[in-house]
Enzyme design. Structure first.
Site, PDB file in Angstrom:
ATOM      1  N   GLU A   1      -2.131   7.987  -4.027  1.00 16.18           N
ATOM      2  CA  GLU A   1      -2.441   7.610  -5.410  1.00 16.18           C
ATOM      3  C   GLU A   1      -3.898   7.932  -5.750  1.00 16.18           C
ATOM      4  OE1 GLU A   1      -1.411   3.380  -4.775  1.00 16.18           O
ATOM      5  OE2 GLU A   1      -3.485   2.891  -5.256  1.00 16.18           O
TER       6      GLU A   1
ATOM      7  N   ARG B   1       0.848  -1.188   0.000  1.00 16.89           N
ATOM      8  CA  ARG B   1       0.000   0.000   0.000  1.00 16.89           C
ATOM      9  C   ARG B   1       0.880   1.233   0.000  1.00 16.89           C
ATOM     10  NH1 ARG B   1      -3.731  -2.300  -1.429  1.00 16.89           N
ATOM     11  NH2 ARG B   1      -5.850  -2.410  -0.600  1.00 16.89           N
TER      12      ARG B   1
ATOM     13  N   HIS C   1      -0.908   0.438  -9.596  1.00 14.49           N
ATOM     14  CA  HIS C   1      -1.681  -0.416  -8.672  1.00 14.49           C
ATOM     15  C   HIS C   1      -2.403  -1.538  -9.449  1.00 14.49           C
ATOM     16  CE1 HIS C   1      -3.806  -0.393  -4.506  1.00 14.49           C
ATOM     17  NE2 HIS C   1      -3.727  -1.623  -4.989  1.00 14.49           N
TER      18      HIS C   1
HETATM   19  C1  GLV Z   1      -5.369  -4.464  -3.826  1.00 14.05           C
HETATM   20  O1  GLV Z   1      -4.559  -3.638  -3.581  1.00 14.05           O
HETATM   21  C2  GLV Z   1      -6.029  -5.253  -2.816  1.00 14.05           C
HETATM   22  O2  GLV Z   1      -5.909  -4.951  -1.632  1.00 14.05           O
HETATM   23  O3  GLV Z   1      -6.706  -6.214  -3.202  1.00 14.05           O
END
Ligand code: GLV
Length: 331
Positions: free
Chosen positions: A272, A243, A290
Site C-alpha cells: 500500500e 497489515r 488503512h
Molecule cells: C495502524 O495501522 C497502527 O498500527 O497503528
C-alpha cells in the site's frame, strides 16, 4: 534549558499543528509540511544532526538508514504496529523504538466490526448499484448477505484489539467466538471474552467470519494464502485490519472471483498505497485506505502519545511505551 542546547528532531510526516507546537516547546523541530513520504536517502539527509524522529508506518528504519544517522537516539512511531522498524538493527545501534498501543484499541475494534458488517451485508456493492442508477425495483433476494449476529467469529491474533473485537461480538452480537494466537489467553480472560481457543486449521474451517488482527512479521507473511483460503467455508467472509502482506492479495482476489469465499473487507494491502489490481475488479470486496484507527480523537491521541514518548525520553531517559527498552546496545 538554553534554546541552542535543545535536541533536534524530525517529524517525518504532517502531524496536527497543536502537536507540532507542543514539540517546539522542547525541541528544534523540522517538519515535512508537504507530507510526501521521504525516500530513504532524503530521510538520511534530513536526519543529520537529529537525535529524535516521529514516524508513521511509511518510514523504514533499518541498518542502512541507522548507519547514516549516528546521532539518532529515538524513533517514535505514530502507530501500534511497528513492522516498519527493524527492531534488532535499532537495538544494535542503541536507538529506542516506541509505538502507540492502547489509545487506538477501541476505535480500531469499532472499525473492524464496521468492516465486518459492511462486508457481510454487502453495503459497498449495494451502494454502488444504487449510485449507478440500477435500482428500479425491490427484490426479495436483493443483496442478500451473510448473517452477522449469532454466526461464528474467528479471530486470528488475540492481542488488545482482537480482545476488544471479541467483546463486541460475544456481548453485543451473541456470536460464538473462536480464536487462534501464538499464545493462549489465560482461562479467566477466555471466560470473560467467551472466546474458545482452537488450532489455526479449526479456525479456518469453522469461522463464518474470519478477522485478522495479528502483527506483521516474517512468520505472519501470507498467513492467509491460497491454501488457507481453500480451507474456509465458501460462505465465509475475511476481514483484514492488521497489515498488508498477512494476506496474499492476489490469491484472495482469485478466491473472491471464483466465489470460493463469499466476500472480504480489507483496510490494509501488500505494497500500500498500491492495491493489487485484481482486487479492484472483483465486486465482493470492501476496500478502505488503512483508516481503522482514523477518528480525529484517536489519531490525535496517537500523535500526542508519540510526542510524549519523545519528550519523556529526552527529559528523563525513559519513554512511556517503548518497544525495545532493555535491549539497547550500550544500555
Ligand atoms: C495502524 O495501522 C497502527 O498500527 O497503528
Amino acid at each position: 534549558m538554553n534554546i541552542s542546547q535543545r535536541p533536534a528532531i524530525l517529524i517525518a510526516r504532517a502531524v496536527f499543528p497543536e502537536v507540532v507546537e507542543r514539540l517546539r516547546e522542547h525541541f528544534e523541530v523540522e517538519t515535512n509540511d508537504l507530507d510526501a513520504p521521504f525516500t530513504p536517502a532524503e530521510l538520511v539527509e534530513r536526519l543529520q544532526g537529529k537525535a529524535g524522529m516521529m514516524t508513521t508506518g511509511s518510514e523504514r528504519i533499518d541498518a542502512a538508514l541507522l548507519a547514516g544517522c549516528p546521532q539518532l537516539r529515538i524513533v517514535a512511531n505514530i502507530a501500534v504496529g511497528y513492522n516498519n522498524f527493524d527492531v534488532a538493527a535499532m537495538s544494535a545501534a542503541g536507538v529506542l523504538a516506541t509505538n502507540t498501543p492502547d489509545v487506538l484499541t477501541e476505535t480500531t475494534a469499532d472499525f473492524g466490526f464496521a468492516l465486518l458488517m459492511a462486508t457481510a451485508r454487502r453495503m459497498a456493492e449495494s451502494e454502488r448499484f444504487l449510485r449507478d442508477g440500477l435500482w428500479n425495483r425491490w427484490a426479495l433476494d436483493m443483496f442478500a448477505g451473510a448473517e452477522v449476529h449469532g454466526s461464528t467469529l474467528g479471530i486470528l491474533g488475540m492481542g488488545r484489539i482482537g480482545q476488544a473485537i471479541a467483546r463486541r461480538a460475544a456481548l453485543g452480537f451473541g456470536m460464538p467466538v473462536i480464536y487462534h494466537n501464538r499464545s493462549r489467553l489465560d482461562p479467566q480472560t477466555e471466560a470473560d471474552l467467551r472466546a474458545r481457543y482452537v488450532s489455526k486449521a479449526e479456525l479456518l474451517a469453522q469461522a463464518d467470519h474470519l478477522m485478522l488482527v495479528l502483527p506483521y512479521s516474517a512468520e505472519s507473511h501470507h498467513a492467509i494464502g491460497a491454501a488457507e483460503l481453500a480451507c474456509m467455508k465458501p460462505s465465509a467472509t475475511l476481514i483484514n485490519i492488521a497489515r498488508g502482506g498477512i494476506v496474499d492479495d492476489g490469491a484472495l482476489a482469485s478466491a473472491l472471483r471464483e466465489r470460493r469465499i463469499a466476500a472480504a473487507g480489507l483496510d490494509v494491502f501488500e505494497g500500500e498505497p498500491g492495491v493489487h489490481p485484481d482486487l479492484l475488479t472483483v465486486p465482493n470486496v470492501v476496500l478502505t485506505p488503512h483508516i481503522a484507527s482514523a477518528t480525529l480523537k484517536t489519531r490525535r491521541a496517537m500523535a500526542d502519545l508519540a510526542a510524549d514518548n519523545l519528550i519523556a525520553f529526552f527529559a528523563r531517559g525513559e519513554a512511556l511505551t517503548p518497544v525495545n527498552a532493555g535491549q539497547l546496545a550500550g544500555g
